[in-house]
Design a protein around this motif. Structure first.
Motif, PDB file in Angstrom:
ATOM      1  N   PHE A   1     -23.132  16.129  10.726  1.00 11.03           N
ATOM      2  CA  PHE A   1     -24.441  15.546  10.525  1.00 11.03           C
ATOM      3  C   PHE A   1     -25.615  16.478  10.771  1.00 11.03           C
ATOM      4  CE2 PHE A   1     -28.225  12.996  11.933  1.00 11.03           C
ATOM      5  CZ  PHE A   1     -28.169  11.903  10.912  1.00 11.03           C
ATOM      6  N   ARG A   2     -25.550  17.203  11.817  1.00 10.86           N
ATOM      7  CA  ARG A   2     -26.795  18.064  12.486  1.00 10.86           C
ATOM      8  C   ARG A   2     -26.797  19.318  11.283  1.00 10.86           C
ATOM      9  NH1 ARG A   2     -24.215  17.195  17.168  1.00 10.86           N
ATOM     10  NH2 ARG A   2     -23.503  19.488  17.147  1.00 10.86           N
ATOM     11  N   THR A   3     -25.674  19.407  10.416  1.00  8.51           N
ATOM     12  CA  THR A   3     -25.762  20.757   9.651  1.00  8.51           C
ATOM     13  C   THR A   3     -25.860  20.022   8.216  1.00  8.51           C
ATOM     14  OG1 THR A   3     -23.215  20.746   9.691  1.00  8.51           O
ATOM     15  CG2 THR A   3     -24.472  22.162  11.240  1.00  8.51           C
ATOM     16  N   SER A   4     -25.980  18.983   7.797  1.00  7.13           N
ATOM     17  CA  SER A   4     -25.995  18.539   6.472  1.00  7.13           C
ATOM     18  C   SER A   4     -27.914  17.785   6.319  1.00  7.13           C
ATOM     19  CB  SER A   4     -25.170  17.354   6.164  1.00  7.13           C
ATOM     20  OG  SER A   4     -25.424  16.574   5.032  1.00  7.13           O
ATOM     21  N   PRO A   5     -28.373  18.402   5.673  1.00  5.03           N
ATOM     22  CA  PRO A   5     -29.625  18.059   5.461  1.00  5.03           C
ATOM     23  C   PRO A   5     -29.830  16.825   4.451  1.00  5.03           C
ATOM     24  CG  PRO A   5     -29.494  20.404   4.839  1.00  5.03           C
ATOM     25  CD  PRO A   5     -28.101  19.820   5.276  1.00  5.03           C
ATOM     26  N   VAL A   6     -28.624  16.556   3.658  1.00  3.60           N
ATOM     27  CA  VAL A   6     -28.933  15.391   3.070  1.00  3.60           C
ATOM     28  C   VAL A   6     -28.557  14.135   3.777  1.00  3.60           C
ATOM     29  CG1 VAL A   6     -27.511  14.286   0.966  1.00  3.60           C
ATOM     30  CG2 VAL A   6     -28.263  16.657   0.598  1.00  3.60           C
ATOM     31  N   ALA A   7     -27.800  14.399   4.441  1.00  5.51           N
ATOM     32  CA  ALA A   7     -27.211  13.235   5.442  1.00  5.51           C
ATOM     33  C   ALA A   7     -28.334  12.922   6.274  1.00  5.51           C
ATOM     34  CB  ALA A   7     -26.120  13.621   6.216  1.00  5.51           C
ATOM     35  N   MET A   8     -29.209  13.836   6.782  1.00  7.50           N
ATOM     36  CA  MET A   8     -30.243  13.434   7.689  1.00  7.50           C
ATOM     37  C   MET A   8     -31.237  12.875   7.043  1.00  7.50           C
ATOM     38  SD  MET A   8     -30.248  17.287  10.159  1.00  7.50           S
ATOM     39  CE  MET A   8     -31.424  16.536  11.056  1.00  7.50           C
ATOM     40  N   VAL A   9     -31.622  13.451   5.815  1.00  6.09           N
ATOM     41  CA  VAL A   9     -32.813  12.641   4.890  1.00  6.09           C
ATOM     42  C   VAL A   9     -32.350  11.179   4.690  1.00  6.09           C
ATOM     43  CG1 VAL A   9     -33.973  12.852   2.783  1.00  6.09           C
ATOM     44  CG2 VAL A   9     -33.694  14.830   4.085  1.00  6.09           C
TER      45      VAL A   9
ATOM     46  N   LEU B   1     -25.237   7.918  -0.024  1.00  9.14           N
ATOM     47  CA  LEU B   1     -25.384   9.326   0.584  1.00  9.14           C
ATOM     48  C   LEU B   1     -24.663   9.355   1.684  1.00  9.14           C
ATOM     49  CD1 LEU B   1     -28.633  10.909  -0.853  1.00  9.14           C
ATOM     50  CD2 LEU B   1     -26.298  11.479  -1.677  1.00  9.14           C
ATOM     51  N   LEU B   2     -25.185   8.485   2.557  1.00  5.02           N
ATOM     52  CA  LEU B   2     -24.340   8.369   4.154  1.00  5.02           C
ATOM     53  C   LEU B   2     -22.873   8.150   4.132  1.00  5.02           C
ATOM     54  CD1 LEU B   2     -26.998   6.410   6.360  1.00  5.02           C
ATOM     55  CD2 LEU B   2     -26.387   8.842   6.352  1.00  5.02           C
ATOM     56  N   GLY B   3     -22.678   7.331   3.133  1.00  5.57           N
ATOM     57  CA  GLY B   3     -21.096   6.913   2.891  1.00  5.57           C
ATOM     58  C   GLY B   3     -20.511   8.242   2.392  1.00  5.57           C
ATOM     59  N   ASP B   4     -20.834   9.114   1.387  1.00  5.57           N
ATOM     60  CA  ASP B   4     -20.189  10.109   1.071  1.00  5.57           C
ATOM     61  C   ASP B   4     -20.370  11.072   2.263  1.00  5.57           C
ATOM     62  OD1 ASP B   4     -20.012   8.971  -1.511  1.00  5.57           O
ATOM     63  OD2 ASP B   4     -22.014  10.134  -2.207  1.00  5.57           O
ATOM     64  N   TRP B   5     -21.498  11.470   3.082  1.00  2.70           N
ATOM     65  CA  TRP B   5     -21.218  12.326   4.206  1.00  2.70           C
ATOM     66  C   TRP B   5     -20.105  11.874   5.211  1.00  2.70           C
ATOM     67  CZ3 TRP B   5     -22.468  10.203   9.097  1.00  2.70           C
ATOM     68  CH2 TRP B   5     -22.136  10.973   9.924  1.00  2.70           C
ATOM     69  N   LEU B   6     -20.027  10.634   5.422  1.00  2.00           N
ATOM     70  CA  LEU B   6     -19.140  10.238   6.360  1.00  2.00           C
ATOM     71  C   LEU B   6     -17.730  10.270   5.992  1.00  2.00           C
ATOM     72  CD1 LEU B   6     -18.661   8.771   9.220  1.00  2.00           C
ATOM     73  CD2 LEU B   6     -18.992   6.420   8.046  1.00  2.00           C
ATOM     74  N   ARG B   7     -17.440  10.110   4.485  1.00  2.84           N
ATOM     75  CA  ARG B   7     -16.183  10.364   4.100  1.00  2.84           C
ATOM     76  C   ARG B   7     -15.806  11.801   4.233  1.00  2.84           C
ATOM     77  NH1 ARG B   7     -16.483  10.526  -1.959  1.00  2.84           N
ATOM     78  NH2 ARG B   7     -17.561  12.547  -1.261  1.00  2.84           N
ATOM     79  N   ASP B   8     -16.782  12.939   4.019  1.00  3.60           N
ATOM     80  CA  ASP B   8     -16.338  14.140   4.141  1.00  3.60           C
ATOM     81  C   ASP B   8     -16.117  14.394   5.540  1.00  3.60           C
ATOM     82  OD1 ASP B   8     -16.691  14.167   1.460  1.00  3.60           O
ATOM     83  OD2 ASP B   8     -18.554  15.138   1.436  1.00  3.60           O
ATOM     84  N   ALA B   9     -16.920  13.791   6.429  1.00  2.00           N
ATOM     85  CA  ALA B   9     -16.976  14.293   8.000  1.00  2.00           C
ATOM     86  C   ALA B   9     -15.485  13.754   8.672  1.00  2.00           C
ATOM     87  CB  ALA B   9     -18.003  13.584   8.780  1.00  2.00           C
ATOM     88  N   LEU B  10     -15.190  12.644   8.029  1.00  2.00           N
ATOM     89  CA  LEU B  10     -13.977  12.083   8.819  1.00  2.00           C
ATOM     90  C   LEU B  10     -12.532  12.603   8.154  1.00  2.00           C
ATOM     91  CD1 LEU B  10     -14.986   8.411   9.011  1.00  2.00           C
ATOM     92  CD2 LEU B  10     -14.790  10.090  10.636  1.00  2.00           C
TER      93      LEU B  10
END
Length: 303
Positions: free
Chosen positions: A17-25, A289-298
């Motif tokens: 999360f901290r390294t993903s600007p898209v997830a933070m925005v 976008l949060l769902g896409d980030w969470l899918r990649d992170a998990l």
């Protein structure tokens, strides 16, 4: 709870999360919309639900920057004289409440039935999967129209009070299938592993194995699916409200605001439709976008 949060923030998910600007925005946009929706009574300039404060002479006023700043309404007003900015905050509250409530109910039903189908198997699995096949053939809009028609026939004088129940019920009835199928597939994999076999040998009951051992290991895909389904549920609510099946006209949900503004779009009052549409797009896009980030992170294979 604090230990869990510290492990999450300091682990792979927190680093992702901290390294993903898209997830933070996306998280910032979603948090801002959620804050404005929850605290609309304090941050909104006006109360669009208070009919005593509405002035018909203020109807369809343009945004403040268009008429030289003389208007006291930043985003203009609608056909009832309601401040668009305040209506967006109260409308987001209704849309988010319906979306979150329907997703939570779908999650509860789908996870429970998916666990039973995947762990027990046999005729229970076959019956539940055939039920899923039947429910997939009915879109949420059709189910909502059916429930609304039955509700109006049975309770002709309580249409406004039944509107939100129709929304939540119709989205829930068509939304639990994805959770059931996802959990069933993961449970079929988990039930054949050694830790489940060891628990069976030691005499642990099936209910305890599903609750304490299998469920925590299948929640990863469910969390991703639930995040994405929140955006889907909000869009479905807006669609149903736009069609007149959802929230009543006196309740400024995002769908009803777009439906109201659509009547005046070609007469030049574009702000009544455009701003609710942008608000709906911002909420849905940020959550997706949060769902896409969470899918990649998990899923480490996607990183």
């Amino acid at each position: 709870m604090s230990n869990w949060l510290s492990r999450w923030w300091g682990g792979d998910v927190g680093h992702s999360f901290r390294t993903s600007p898209v997830a933070m925005v996306a998280a910032l946009v979603a948090a801002t919309c959620l804050f404005c929706a929850v605290f609309a009574g304090w941050v909104a300039p006006h109360n669009p639900l208070d009919l005593a404060t509405l002035e018909l002479s203020d109807a369809r006023l343009p945004p403040a920057w268009i008429d030289g700043g003389s208007s006291k309404y930043v985003l203009g007003t609608d056909s009832q004289g309601r401040d668009i900015l305040s209506a967006l905050m109260y409308g987001a509250r209704i849309s988010l409440a319906v979306g979150l409530a329907s997703v939570l109910l779908s999650l509860l039903i789908g996870v429970t039935l998916g666990l039973l189908a995947g762990y027990l198997g046999g005729w229970i699995d076959a019956a539940l999967m055939r039920l899923c096949d039947v429910m997939l053939s009915f879109p949420a809009i059709l189910v909502a129209l059916l429930i609304a028609g039955v509700g109006r026939a049975l309770f002709p004088h309580a249409q406004d009070s039944l509107a939100f129940g129709v929304l939540i019920l119709s989205i829930t009835l068509t939304g639990w299938v994805q959770y059931a199928r996802t959990v069933r597939g993961s449970t079929l994999v988990e039930r054949s592993k050694e830790y489940v076999q060891a628990a069976r040998v030691t005499g642990v009951s099936s209910a305890r194995i599903m609750r304490r051992h299998v469920l925590p290991n299948v929640l990863g895909p469910v969390m991703v699916l639930a995040t994405i389904q929140v955006a889907t549920a909000i869009i479905i609510e807006a669609t149903l409200s736009f069609l007149g099946v959802g929230a009543p006209p006196t309740s400024p949900s995002l769908g009803s605001l777009i439906q109201e503004g659509n009547k005046f779009l070609f007469s030049g009052e574009w702000w009544i439709t455009v701003f609710p549409g942008l608000m709906l797009m911002a909420i849905a896009l940020s959550v997706n976008l949060l769902g896409d980030w969470l899918r990649d992170a998990l899923n480490p294979r996607l990183r």
